[in-house]
Design an enzyme around this catalytic site. Structure first.
Site, PDB file in Angstrom:
ATOM      1  N   HIS A  33      -0.266 -30.807  -3.673  1.00  0.00           N
ATOM      2  CA  HIS A  33      -1.560 -30.970  -3.014  1.00  0.00           C
ATOM      3  C   HIS A  33      -2.666 -30.761  -4.034  1.00  0.00           C
ATOM      4  O   HIS A  33      -2.879 -29.653  -4.520  1.00  0.00           O
ATOM      5  CB  HIS A  33      -1.695 -29.978  -1.867  1.00  0.00           C
ATOM      6  CG  HIS A  33      -0.683 -30.204  -0.785  1.00  0.00           C
ATOM      7  ND1 HIS A  33       0.603 -29.725  -0.863  1.00  0.00           N
ATOM      8  CD2 HIS A  33      -0.764 -30.889   0.383  1.00  0.00           C
ATOM      9  CE1 HIS A  33       1.272 -30.093   0.217  1.00  0.00           C
ATOM     10  NE2 HIS A  33       0.481 -30.794   0.991  1.00  0.00           N
ATOM     11  N   ASP A  78      -8.979 -25.181   6.859  1.00  0.00           N
ATOM     12  CA  ASP A  78      -9.121 -25.514   8.272  1.00  0.00           C
ATOM     13  C   ASP A  78      -7.814 -25.303   9.023  1.00  0.00           C
ATOM     14  O   ASP A  78      -7.813 -24.897  10.183  1.00  0.00           O
ATOM     15  CB  ASP A  78      -9.552 -26.982   8.423  1.00  0.00           C
ATOM     16  CG  ASP A  78     -10.954 -27.201   7.899  1.00  0.00           C
ATOM     17  OD1 ASP A  78     -11.882 -26.615   8.471  1.00  0.00           O
ATOM     18  OD2 ASP A  78     -11.109 -27.938   6.915  1.00  0.00           O
ATOM     19  N   GLY A  79      -6.693 -25.598   8.346  1.00  0.00           N
ATOM     20  CA  GLY A  79      -5.399 -25.410   9.001  1.00  0.00           C
ATOM     21  C   GLY A  79      -5.180 -23.957   9.378  1.00  0.00           C
ATOM     22  O   GLY A  79      -4.754 -23.654  10.486  1.00  0.00           O
ATOM     23  N   ILE A 120     -11.711 -31.826   6.208  1.00  0.00           N
ATOM     24  CA  ILE A 120     -10.590 -32.771   6.122  1.00  0.00           C
ATOM     25  C   ILE A 120      -9.269 -32.081   6.494  1.00  0.00           C
ATOM     26  O   ILE A 120      -9.000 -30.967   6.050  1.00  0.00           O
ATOM     27  CB  ILE A 120     -10.476 -33.327   4.678  1.00  0.00           C
ATOM     28  CG1 ILE A 120     -11.643 -34.265   4.380  1.00  0.00           C
ATOM     29  CG2 ILE A 120      -9.154 -34.071   4.442  1.00  0.00           C
ATOM     30  CD1 ILE A 120     -11.660 -35.553   5.189  1.00  0.00           C
ATOM     31  N   HIS A 153      -6.181 -34.804   0.283  1.00  0.00           N
ATOM     32  CA  HIS A 153      -5.461 -33.585   0.622  1.00  0.00           C
ATOM     33  C   HIS A 153      -4.102 -33.515  -0.064  1.00  0.00           C
ATOM     34  O   HIS A 153      -3.617 -32.440  -0.392  1.00  0.00           O
ATOM     35  CB  HIS A 153      -5.278 -33.529   2.145  1.00  0.00           C
ATOM     36  CG  HIS A 153      -4.621 -32.282   2.639  1.00  0.00           C
ATOM     37  ND1 HIS A 153      -3.256 -32.090   2.617  1.00  0.00           N
ATOM     38  CD2 HIS A 153      -5.147 -31.158   3.171  1.00  0.00           C
ATOM     39  CE1 HIS A 153      -2.986 -30.890   3.113  1.00  0.00           C
ATOM     40  NE2 HIS A 153      -4.104 -30.311   3.455  1.00  0.00           N
ATOM     41  N   GLU A 156       1.490 -10.357  19.228  1.00  0.00           N
ATOM     42  CA  GLU A 156       2.779 -10.149  18.574  1.00  0.00           C
ATOM     43  C   GLU A 156       2.827 -10.811  17.204  1.00  0.00           C
ATOM     44  O   GLU A 156       3.362 -10.259  16.241  1.00  0.00           O
ATOM     45  CB  GLU A 156       3.915 -10.704  19.454  1.00  0.00           C
ATOM     46  CG  GLU A 156       4.010 -10.077  20.832  1.00  0.00           C
ATOM     47  CD  GLU A 156       3.044 -10.682  21.845  1.00  0.00           C
ATOM     48  OE1 GLU A 156       2.359 -11.679  21.508  1.00  0.00           O
ATOM     49  OE2 GLU A 156       2.963 -10.154  22.976  1.00  0.00           O
ATOM     50  N   PHE A 210       9.883 -11.543  23.089  1.00  0.00           N
ATOM     51  CA  PHE A 210       8.679 -12.028  22.422  1.00  0.00           C
ATOM     52  C   PHE A 210       8.813 -12.026  20.898  1.00  0.00           C
ATOM     53  O   PHE A 210       7.823 -12.220  20.186  1.00  0.00           O
ATOM     54  CB  PHE A 210       7.439 -11.284  22.926  1.00  0.00           C
ATOM     55  CG  PHE A 210       7.279 -11.440  24.414  1.00  0.00           C
ATOM     56  CD1 PHE A 210       7.616 -12.644  25.025  1.00  0.00           C
ATOM     57  CD2 PHE A 210       6.848 -10.409  25.221  1.00  0.00           C
ATOM     58  CE1 PHE A 210       7.515 -12.821  26.402  1.00  0.00           C
ATOM     59  CE2 PHE A 210       6.738 -10.570  26.600  1.00  0.00           C
ATOM     60  CZ  PHE A 210       7.071 -11.776  27.191  1.00  0.00           C
ATOM     61  N   ASP A 242      11.619  -8.265  35.764  1.00  0.00           N
ATOM     62  CA  ASP A 242      10.612  -9.137  35.143  1.00  0.00           C
ATOM     63  C   ASP A 242      11.114 -10.575  35.015  1.00  0.00           C
ATOM     64  O   ASP A 242      10.327 -11.498  34.840  1.00  0.00           O
ATOM     65  CB  ASP A 242      10.182  -8.591  33.773  1.00  0.00           C
ATOM     66  CG  ASP A 242       9.006  -7.615  33.914  1.00  0.00           C
ATOM     67  OD1 ASP A 242       8.436  -7.518  35.013  1.00  0.00           O
ATOM     68  OD2 ASP A 242       8.669  -6.949  32.923  1.00  0.00           O
ATOM     69  N   HIS A 250      11.178 -12.894  30.549  1.00  0.00           N
ATOM     70  CA  HIS A 250      11.156 -11.675  29.754  1.00  0.00           C
ATOM     71  C   HIS A 250      12.546 -11.239  29.291  1.00  0.00           C
ATOM     72  O   HIS A 250      12.664 -10.250  28.579  1.00  0.00           O
ATOM     73  CB  HIS A 250      10.503 -10.541  30.550  1.00  0.00           C
ATOM     74  CG  HIS A 250       9.012 -10.687  30.696  1.00  0.00           C
ATOM     75  ND1 HIS A 250       8.423 -11.820  31.184  1.00  0.00           N
ATOM     76  CD2 HIS A 250       7.994  -9.836  30.394  1.00  0.00           C
ATOM     77  CE1 HIS A 250       7.092 -11.666  31.195  1.00  0.00           C
ATOM     78  NE2 HIS A 250       6.816 -10.472  30.717  1.00  0.00           N
ATOM     79  N   ARG A 297      16.069  -1.293  27.628  1.00  0.00           N
ATOM     80  CA  ARG A 297      15.143  -0.646  28.566  1.00  0.00           C
ATOM     81  C   ARG A 297      15.895   0.403  29.369  1.00  0.00           C
ATOM     82  O   ARG A 297      15.377   1.474  29.658  1.00  0.00           O
ATOM     83  CB  ARG A 297      14.576  -1.687  29.531  1.00  0.00           C
ATOM     84  CG  ARG A 297      13.665  -1.047  30.563  1.00  0.00           C
ATOM     85  CD  ARG A 297      13.347  -1.984  31.718  1.00  0.00           C
ATOM     86  NE  ARG A 297      12.363  -1.369  32.606  1.00  0.00           N
ATOM     87  CZ  ARG A 297      12.249  -1.602  33.897  1.00  0.00           C
ATOM     88  NH1 ARG A 297      13.040  -2.480  34.478  1.00  0.00           N
ATOM     89  NH2 ARG A 297      11.346  -0.996  34.623  1.00  0.00           N
TER      90      ARG A 297
END
Lengths: 671, 671
Positions: free
Chosen positions: A35, A162-163, A194, A265, A414, A440, A472, A476, A523
């Site tokens: 790049h 920008d990314g 761009i 780019h 997270e 998660f 849940d 979950h 849990r």
């Protein structure tokens, strides 16, 4: 752009920046990939940063109090490699630039932290760098509180594109930085309008200035090709009591035919256009050549920090011996001497009291004894502190008025948490751990992969690790997440069965130097399965015989975590029918795979049928059930082959047939 | 809060909202788990929305032109279940509420779209709902452009909490909505200042109003307990030409002892406090009881839209037959009749011309023939259009002034793209596909899992699917990502070997009704491996014999994607040495696993050694190499067991030993 006007206004600056642009063009042309546009667009900003602001000493890339420079827009790696070469880093001779993107070179397509000392972090997956940087800046605040400003006092500078700013993780990062007033974090946004698909406006029209201000940042807008404005903005940013974002209006691929286009780019390899661009810069040197006066000007910059570093060393040496030792020990990721004995004593006590605890609660008990002896741990949770059991009493809460606090309320972030933890680990001096629900890991996944790739020992405390979380429901309930973490190279996935294995897992996670850990914790309550105290860390070998068969060994049950007690109950049933049954606890497949064949054979001998038990998908298990390279063994698996459901946990284990009865029946069906 | 003042100001409203609060308290108490505070805090907003604005007919939950109501803060599921019960949805009798969170109930812990018609989407993983809603609103715009305002003209309403807004994906969602001026998207933010860990200020101090305005939204701030303000805000929002965010200042767990505390976020089950809260509401009815006049007032609301629906049906019937057919066909996810023949003709042509193409380029060729005959496809890419080959000429670009455009420039927002695509699919009438690099399934992962759980046939076009992408290096090289996708239940992972298998994969992906697809496609060119045309879709069976052994079958090579040609070359070498070698192409493990045992045995008979070849981790392969339930077979695997590196692709295949020579040698070592 009138390049002549730019050059004439600041000829010395111009030639230094041109060196970056020319080297970028040469390296990309040689590699025929890469790049070009970003390094060419941000060369002016980077030049002023390195020349006038960045505290560094090219001869000592690991100087602990250096400013950190993070190229979040990692595809523009030639910007970084050019700077490291020009300022005289030993690991970046011109040959490295000539070998850009070639096998074995330090100049990989994207910056890889493990390839060179001066590469602070691995970037390329967009948004990771800016999110790492929050952890870098937090680590600096924490260590400054601990060791004082004389020893820890540096900035974290980030170049983001920008990314980076479109990726959601950047929002998590900037709101964290704003909340914690990380004033020593300075982000330079390459505002070039761009992206790969075309103008930014194709996909985005966010008012970035207002967005950052809404997150509590100080924002400065400048012409990114005006050295005076760049310098003034950096000076202003360093004085702010907020994190700063400098919006640098730039032209991607400045001076090239592809300037201001999405083509700019990518890889600009056309030979004629390359020559034309160099001419436009007034750059007469050949490929990979830098005129001596330009190179020496850059090398002076690389040496600028040497005196400051020597002064720092004096101040460092003036610290108390114990502080110096702790500083050096934590930076080297060495565990304190007490750790091993503390774990042993804890295990002994637990073997005796044999509590029935959720392993997430066991984890808290372990942390209660470890956090006091490891000043380098920093805990946290993505808004599930009470559920993840990650906070212990002594940590204190990291906040604007308590930089010594070692617990971070990460909020519902997270991904940002995981990436910032990686940043802390990369910064050095901190061992971060942070919690969320196992399911998660999906959100944290891009940063968890990078922890593995970057070889940092970040600890992910993932509780609620199966249908055992109950009501849940399937959103979950992790089913495939153990497999996902295990599929990732260089990751230790611990699924401890009880308090004792949890302690062993923590010991390994907190002594790891190059491997992140995932602690998969329940849990629901589980009984202690290790009643006989062993000084050795049995988890270190990944799997071990927990209960031996009585009589002829016909069955081997292999289980992890909450299913180890299910396997033990199944063993009771089988033994009652005279079927000799061994139970193997396998808290860490990766460590077991790393043992020699003799040990693996001792734990999993042939001649018995095998049943794996885990409340997750079978994927990843067949190597232990069916053997490697075709060693024979009749085997089956009791686990999950679909998503879970919403109901009380006990009913779910029944519904999905993860019971002692089914394990015993499955084993018998193989006999 | 002075509840009496609230009640006296709007007694009719108050009793309706109280019904939601009382049912929530009862259901959570009965389940002894759940989240009480959010439904209690947002009951007023939801009541006004349903009473005065939401276009719906409880007797016809699937009316295509209904407004969509999305509970992004899915943990507050009792809000939705209460509303569905009160307004008279047949699937939600009071028994369902009494069985909240119990096995088999529609009232799962979090709303699950597949459990009831009126549940538009599955929420709970935070931020997903708000990101889905962008897809819902885009789909409405697209279909309105296609069928006209008389047939498609509805709003998408979202309730989102602080958690949703902290998740990074929400930033991707709101900037997309702002960019595309999705004026019919209205988000109601439950601004209650509370998260699980404590006050929002513990972890966040974002100025949400400015943040949304920076993204191009219209923002209205109201007291979320004032029905007049709520009504006025919704009226204003509906008139805006921008997406609207209504910041509703609310008290979590209004009227309960836990009001305004993080305890109020969770399950409020204390019996005395429950009674006290009901008393404070002036609610005298028993558990799960709703006074007749309140229930009938709510049921009237549930019938409010019936006449409008009937009018709509008249307008629908007035459309041309062909439009009606297309509308119904696409809503039912039925493929057009032409699809199968088009695919066959394409395959025939490709068998004859046998192009050497990257499968990403093959994919574009397939889309070029399919997009014109499937008006329901909507393509896009997360800023990698030219790399993912996802855009075909006829699609047009979706934009503010071209709502008929079927191509979306998603920007650098993999997660937001995936979640919005799910929203489009859930809305109905659209078959979305979108691209990024395979490695960035990491970013999209939370939404990819939900596509599988929600049973929507979203198509993920994942190119650059191995070290074959070359110089971009390990951050961009998927190694574990095939395993990750395969570990996920209800997901078809296609790794086609050539243009023909790519066409077959697309046919399956675009005829799927309940299963999302991952298309794993190469960056690098691969030869056509299917030279003999077959009308049948061989990919449908997941694996098939591509090349039979000559002479006695001693070896079976099983390969996918770019490694199929490696296996064919290895077969040449082995056959040259007289070793009979079969090559099995396995483009989809999940479909192969779904075949009957007889077919699987025909493709993978015993009596030969097996070598799997795939440029990814072994995880997931052992079932095919070692057999299921312990069927014997000597086997090995040639693939990746670590992260990749930055270098030209051919060098990487050599470095990591994924070559015909090594495959042949590995097979021979087993003989």
């Amino acid at each position: 752009m009138d390049l002549n006007a730019l050059r004439n206004a600041n000829p010395d600056h111009w030639s230094k920046a041109s060196a970056i642009r020319a080297l970028t063009l040469d390296a990309v042309a040689a590699a025929n990939s890469g790049h070009s546009g970003m390094p060419m667009g941000m060369a002016d900003v980077a030049t002023v940063l390195f020349e006038k602001h960045l505290k560094f000493d090219a001869a000592n890339p690991l100087w602990p109090d250096r400013d950190r420079f993070i190229l979040s827009a990692g595809h523009g790696s030639m910007l970084l490699y050019s700077l490291l070469h020009l300022t005289g880093y030993e690991q970046f001779p011109i040959e490295e630039l000539k070998n850009f993107r070639q096998l074995g070179a330090r100049t990989a397509g994207h910056p890889e932290n493990f390839l060179a000392d001066a590469i602070e972090t691995t970037t390329g997956p967009l948004g990771q760098g800016i999110a790492n940087s929050v952890g870098f800046a937090m680590a600096e605040e924490m260590l400054r509180a601990q060791y004082g400003k004389k020893v820890v006092d540096h900035f974290t500078y980030v170049i983001a594109g920008d990314g980076c700013l479109m990726e959601g993780v950047s929002q998590e990062a900037i709101t964290l930085a704003g909340r914690h007033q990380l004033a020593k974090l300075i982000v330079m946004w390459d505002n070039n309008n761009i992206t790969i698909d075309g103008p930014v406006s194709l996909s985005d029209n966010t008012d970035q200035v207002s967005r950052f201000e809404a997150a509590g940042w100080h924002v400065i807008e400048i012409d990114g090709h005006n050295p005076g404005e760049i310098d003034a903005a950096l000076t202003e940013a360093k004085k702010s009591d907020k994190p700063s974002m400098i919006a640098c209006k730039t032209h991607i691929a400045l001076g090239h035919a592809a300037q201001d286009t999405s083509k700019g780019h990518g890889a600009l390899t056309d030979a004629d256009q390359l020559i034309a661009a160099k001419e436009a810069y007034g750059w007469a040197a050949g490929p990979f050549e830098v005129p001596a006066e330009v190179k020496s000007a850059w090398e002076e910059i690389g040496q600028r920090g040497a005196a400051e570093r020597r002064d720092w060393e004096e101040r460092f040496d003036a610290m108390s011996k114990s502080k110096r030792e702790t500083f050096n020990r934590t930076l080297a990721l060495e565990a304190p001497k007490k750790l091993s004995a503390t774990i042993k004593a804890f295990k002994k006590q637990m073997s005796e009291t044999a509590p029935k605890l959720a392993t997430r609660a066991s984890s808290e008990k372990v942390l209660e004894v470890l956090n006091p002896i490891l000043p380098e741990t920093v805990g946290g949770s993505a808004d599930l502190t009470g559920s993840n059991n990650t906070r212990t009493g002594d940590l204190g809460v990291f906040d604007v008025d308590n930089r010594a606090g070692r617990y971070v309320y990460w909020g519902i972030r997270e991904h940002g948490m995981a990436a910032a933890m990686n940043g802390m680990a990369l910064h050095g001096g901190i061992r971060p751990y942070g919690g969320t629900f196992m399911c998660f890991t999906d959100y944290a996944r891009p940063a968890m992969r990078l922890a593995a790739l970057m070889e940092v020992p970040t600890v992910f405390v993932m509780t609620h690790d199966s249908i055992g979380l109950g009501e849940d429901g399937p959103t979950h309930q992790p089913v495939e997440h153990l497999a996902i973490s295990r599929a990732t190279p260089n990751t230790w996935v611990f699924r401890p069965a009880d308090t004792i294995e949890t302690a062993e897992a923590w010991e390994l996670a907190l002594t790891s130097r190059k491997t992140p850990s995932v602690l998969s914790l329940t849990r629901q309550g589980v009984p202690t399965v290790r009643h006989e105290h062993k000084n050795n860390n049995l988890t270190e070998k990944g799997a071990y015989v927990l209960a031996e068969a009585t009589g002829k060994r016909q069955v081997i049950l292999i289980a992890t975590g909450s299913e180890v007690s299910v396997a033990l109950a199944a063993r009771e049933q089988l033994q009652a029918e005279g079927i000799g049954t061994r139970v193997v606890s396998m808290p860490c497949m990766e460590l077991f795979a790393a043992q020699d064949e003799a040990y693996r054979k001792r734990v999993l001998p042939s001649g018995a049928v095998r049943v794996g038990v885990e409340a997750g998908v079978r994927q990843g298990w067949d190597q232990w059930l069916l053997g490697e390279r075709g060693k024979y063994g009749k085997a089956d698996f009791v686990g999950m082959d679909r998503f879970g459901a919403s109901a009380p946990a006990e009913e779910l284990f029944e519904k999905f047939d993860i019971t002692a009865e089914n394990v015993a029946a499955t084993a018998k069906a193989l006999l």
